[in-house]
Design a protein around this motif. Structure first.
Motif, PDB file in Angstrom:
ATOM      1  N   VAL A 213     -14.405  -5.446  28.172  1.00 10.34           N
ATOM      2  CA  VAL A 213     -13.438  -4.477  28.695  1.00 10.34           C
ATOM      3  C   VAL A 213     -13.385  -3.354  27.646  1.00 10.34           C
ATOM      4  CG1 VAL A 213     -11.055  -4.012  29.370  1.00 10.34           C
ATOM      5  CG2 VAL A 213     -12.095  -6.235  29.899  1.00 10.34           C
ATOM      6  N   VAL A 214     -13.789  -2.144  28.037  1.00  9.52           N
ATOM      7  CA  VAL A 214     -13.902  -1.044  27.070  1.00  9.52           C
ATOM      8  C   VAL A 214     -12.843   0.022  27.347  1.00  9.52           C
ATOM      9  CG1 VAL A 214     -15.397   0.766  26.157  1.00  9.52           C
ATOM     10  CG2 VAL A 214     -16.362  -1.450  26.755  1.00  9.52           C
ATOM     11  N   CYS A 215     -12.134   0.431  26.296  1.00  7.49           N
ATOM     12  CA  CYS A 215     -11.120   1.491  26.380  1.00  7.49           C
ATOM     13  C   CYS A 215     -11.512   2.633  25.436  1.00  7.49           C
ATOM     14  CB  CYS A 215      -9.750   0.957  25.974  1.00  7.49           C
ATOM     15  SG  CYS A 215      -9.192  -0.457  26.934  1.00  7.49           S
ATOM     16  N   PRO A 216     -11.109   3.862  25.761  1.00  4.46           N
ATOM     17  CA  PRO A 216     -11.493   4.996  24.903  1.00  4.46           C
ATOM     18  C   PRO A 216     -10.719   5.122  23.599  1.00  4.46           C
ATOM     19  CG  PRO A 216     -10.301   5.764  26.851  1.00  4.46           C
ATOM     20  CD  PRO A 216     -10.476   4.289  27.008  1.00  4.46           C
ATOM     21  N   ARG A 217      -9.554   4.473  23.496  1.00  7.69           N
ATOM     22  CA  ARG A 217      -8.722   4.630  22.290  1.00  7.69           C
ATOM     23  C   ARG A 217      -8.382   3.270  21.674  1.00  7.69           C
ATOM     24  NH1 ARG A 217      -9.920   9.136  23.398  1.00  7.69           N
ATOM     25  NH2 ARG A 217      -8.616  10.933  23.890  1.00  7.69           N
TER      26      ARG A 217
ATOM     27  N   VAL B 207      -3.961   7.524  28.208  1.00  8.44           N
ATOM     28  CA  VAL B 207      -5.342   7.039  28.127  1.00  8.44           C
ATOM     29  C   VAL B 207      -5.293   5.589  27.651  1.00  8.44           C
ATOM     30  CG1 VAL B 207      -7.571   7.340  26.997  1.00  8.44           C
ATOM     31  CG2 VAL B 207      -6.236   9.341  27.614  1.00  8.44           C
ATOM     32  N   LYS B 208      -6.071   4.726  28.275  1.00  5.92           N
ATOM     33  CA  LYS B 208      -6.047   3.299  27.958  1.00  5.92           C
ATOM     34  C   LYS B 208      -6.433   3.044  26.497  1.00  5.92           C
ATOM     35  CE  LYS B 208      -5.354   0.965  31.952  1.00  5.92           C
ATOM     36  NZ  LYS B 208      -4.658  -0.288  32.170  1.00  5.92           N
TER      37      LYS B 208
ATOM     38  N   LYS C 156      -3.213  -2.319  23.337  1.00  2.00           N
ATOM     39  CA  LYS C 156      -2.301  -2.590  24.444  1.00  2.00           C
ATOM     40  C   LYS C 156      -2.985  -3.392  25.549  1.00  2.00           C
ATOM     41  CE  LYS C 156       1.075  -0.413  27.482  1.00  2.00           C
ATOM     42  NZ  LYS C 156       1.637   0.840  28.008  1.00  2.00           N
ATOM     43  N   GLU C 157      -4.244  -3.058  25.830  1.00  2.00           N
ATOM     44  CA  GLU C 157      -4.998  -3.755  26.882  1.00  2.00           C
ATOM     45  C   GLU C 157      -5.249  -5.209  26.488  1.00  2.00           C
ATOM     46  OE1 GLU C 157      -6.654  -3.564  30.753  1.00  2.00           O
ATOM     47  OE2 GLU C 157      -5.340  -2.223  29.612  1.00  2.00           O
TER      48      GLU C 157
ATOM     49  N   SER D  58      -4.295 -10.729  27.597  1.00  2.00           N
ATOM     50  CA  SER D  58      -4.058 -12.046  26.980  1.00  2.00           C
ATOM     51  C   SER D  58      -2.810 -12.724  27.532  1.00  2.00           C
ATOM     52  CB  SER D  58      -3.914 -11.907  25.459  1.00  2.00           C
ATOM     53  OG  SER D  58      -5.067 -11.343  24.903  1.00  2.00           O
ATOM     54  N   LYS D  59      -1.761 -11.918  27.747  1.00  2.00           N
ATOM     55  CA  LYS D  59      -0.473 -12.511  28.154  1.00  2.00           C
ATOM     56  C   LYS D  59      -0.244 -12.524  29.665  1.00  2.00           C
ATOM     57  CE  LYS D  59       1.744 -11.326  23.780  1.00  2.00           C
ATOM     58  NZ  LYS D  59       2.655 -10.418  23.076  1.00  2.00           N
ATOM     59  N   GLU D  60      -0.647 -11.434  30.328  1.00  2.00           N
ATOM     60  CA  GLU D  60      -0.299 -11.280  31.744  1.00  2.00           C
ATOM     61  C   GLU D  60      -1.404 -11.692  32.721  1.00  2.00           C
ATOM     62  OE1 GLU D  60       2.744 -10.267  32.553  1.00  2.00           O
ATOM     63  OE2 GLU D  60       3.327  -9.883  30.463  1.00  2.00           O
ATOM     64  N   VAL D  61      -2.655 -11.419  32.389  1.00  2.00           N
ATOM     65  CA  VAL D  61      -3.738 -11.591  33.378  1.00  2.00           C
ATOM     66  C   VAL D  61      -4.547 -12.865  33.156  1.00  2.00           C
ATOM     67  CG1 VAL D  61      -5.730 -10.489  34.494  1.00  2.00           C
ATOM     68  CG2 VAL D  61      -3.901  -9.069  33.519  1.00  2.00           C
ATOM     69  N   PHE D  62      -4.996 -13.088  31.912  1.00  2.00           N
ATOM     70  CA  PHE D  62      -5.838 -14.259  31.614  1.00  2.00           C
ATOM     71  C   PHE D  62      -5.241 -15.080  30.466  1.00  2.00           C
ATOM     72  CE2 PHE D  62      -8.848 -10.828  32.942  1.00  2.00           C
ATOM     73  CZ  PHE D  62      -9.277 -11.383  34.156  1.00  2.00           C
ATOM     74  N   PRO D  63      -4.018 -15.607  30.616  1.00  2.00           N
ATOM     75  CA  PRO D  63      -3.405 -16.349  29.507  1.00  2.00           C
ATOM     76  C   PRO D  63      -4.160 -17.631  29.146  1.00  2.00           C
ATOM     77  CG  PRO D  63      -2.092 -16.570  31.510  1.00  2.00           C
ATOM     78  CD  PRO D  63      -3.139 -15.544  31.791  1.00  2.00           C
TER      79      PRO D  63
END
Length: 390
Positions: free
Chosen positions: A183-187, A199-200, A204-205, A210-215
């Motif tokens: 998963v790649v973010c610019p910042r 901007v992602k 934060k991602e 880790s906590k909300e999507v794929f714990p």
């Protein structure tokens, strides 16, 4: 090429832009030449090694001068004043677009006597042929337009925010099959672009996934501000399968080789250049298996859609480079703008025949009259350009 140079009694310098990549190249050289009596060194800001043995930087420098190292792989550390090769026969620069002209020249003159050696410059970043002939006019250009392991099957999709849950479910299914995802973010940190839009960001991602999507899934994080020891551990855990999803900046863009990585999610995809997206996409499906690239733009204007769709249309990096030039415009050759309406010089670069003719004429003039003594107007023009660029 390196091995032939070593067999002829000369040394090789191999420079890469990041420590991760330098270590990978060092491991590749070690693997390829393990049955030959070849001394291979690794030199980065934080790391020095000769074959299997970790050593101090001072020892590397001493052994290099005694010609007890045949091939030295490293980062910018290779062009430090203290690094001297008594018999440098070949200098190789990987991902050369990450280096400046002066760094390139410095690497190829790292001989103790200040002599220039054979020079090989490499990049996988697509560039239009006219620009390649102009920017690298002093080099012979070879183009490798075939895949190393047959045709790579990477399915690329531009995905809207409302389809995010569906994509996350797909990622989960693939991870359960033993695959890995980027998963790649610019910042690195949360920030806004010049227009004030969010901007992602990697940190934060990473927290969110880790906590909300794929714990229940082990997720790792790498970015440029981490120290090399932590980065190395995360990459190692990702390679051996302990980490299943790696959240990263574009630090993974250059050369990182992760077997079984078959999914790439790019957040705020419009923040990346097309060549960069092409490089990032090259991180997946490297073993010939089917792979999936999902581009999530943070916003969708007509121009953004047109740019991102070029990724879907282009069959290879060369086509993509030409499309990118056409969509963005070539910008200014003598100014600072890198896109938009071209100036006269950039407009001329669209004409491949004119570029080739000019290049050949320039080579002819320099061979006969390197100091341009017989071309005073041309010599003055070059001096003026240098002054303007400063």
């Amino acid at each position: 090429a390196s091995f032939n140079v070593v067999k002829a009694g000369w040394q090789v310098a191999f420079m890469a832009p990041t420590e991760i990549l330098a270590k990978q190249h060092f491991q590749s050289f070690s693997r390829f030449l393990k049955n030959f009596n070849t001394k291979i060194g690794l030199l980065t800001k934080n790391f020095s090694q000769i074959n299997e043995e970790k050593v101090k930087k001072k020892e590397i420098l001493e052994k290099l001068l005694k010609k007890e190292i045949d091939i030295l792989v490293g980062t910018h550390s290779l062009i430090e004043e203290k690094v001297k090769f008594p018999k440098l026969g070949l200098a190789i620069l990987d991902e050369q677009h990450r280096f400046g002209i002066e760094q390139r020249a410095k690497l190829s003159s790292q001989n103790k006597e200040g002599l220039f050696c054979h020079f090989l410059s490499m990049t996988a970043t697509p560039i239009p042929r006219t620009l390649a002939l102009t920017l690298y006019g002093d080099l012979d250009i070879s183009i490798l337009d075939q895949m190393p392991k047959g045709e790579r099957k990477v399915i690329t999709k531009i995905v809207s925010q409302k389809e995010r849950e569906k994509i996350y479910q797909f990622v989960r299914e693939k991870i359960n099959e033993g695959k890995k995802a980027f998963v790649v973010c610019p910042r690195i940190e949360e920030s806004k672009n010049p227009l004030g839009e969010e901007v992602k960001a990697v940190k934060k991602e990473f927290e969110y996934l880790s906590k909300e999507v794929f714990p229940d899934i082990k997720i790792g994080m790498v970015h440029g501000k981490m120290n090399s020891k932590d980065t190395e551990k995360v990459i190692k855990d990702f390679v051996n399968g302990e980490i299943k999803i790696l959240v990263s900046t574009s630090i993974i863009e250059v050369g990182v080789d992760i077997p079984k990585a078959s999914i790439l999610i790019v957040e705020s995809a419009e923040s990346f250049g097309l060549a960069q997206l092409h490089q990032l996409r090259g991180r997946i499906g490297r073993e010939g298996e089917e792979a999936f690239c999902f581009l999530f733009p943070s916003k969708t204007t007509k121009k953004i859609k047109e740019r991102l769709k070029a990724i879907l249309r282009a069959k290879n990096g060369f086509q993509l480079a030409e499309l990118d030039l056409k969509i963005r415009g070539p910008g200014e050759f003598f100014g600072k703008k890198q896109w938009g309406m071209p100036d006269v010089a950039m407009e001329a670069l669209k004409n491949i025949k004119l570029v080739e003719k000019t290049r050949n004429l320039a080579k002819e003039i320099l061979q006969k009259d390197p100091g341009l003594k017989n071309f005073p107007l041309l010599s003055q023009k070059i001096k003026n350009i240098k002054i303007n660029l400063q």
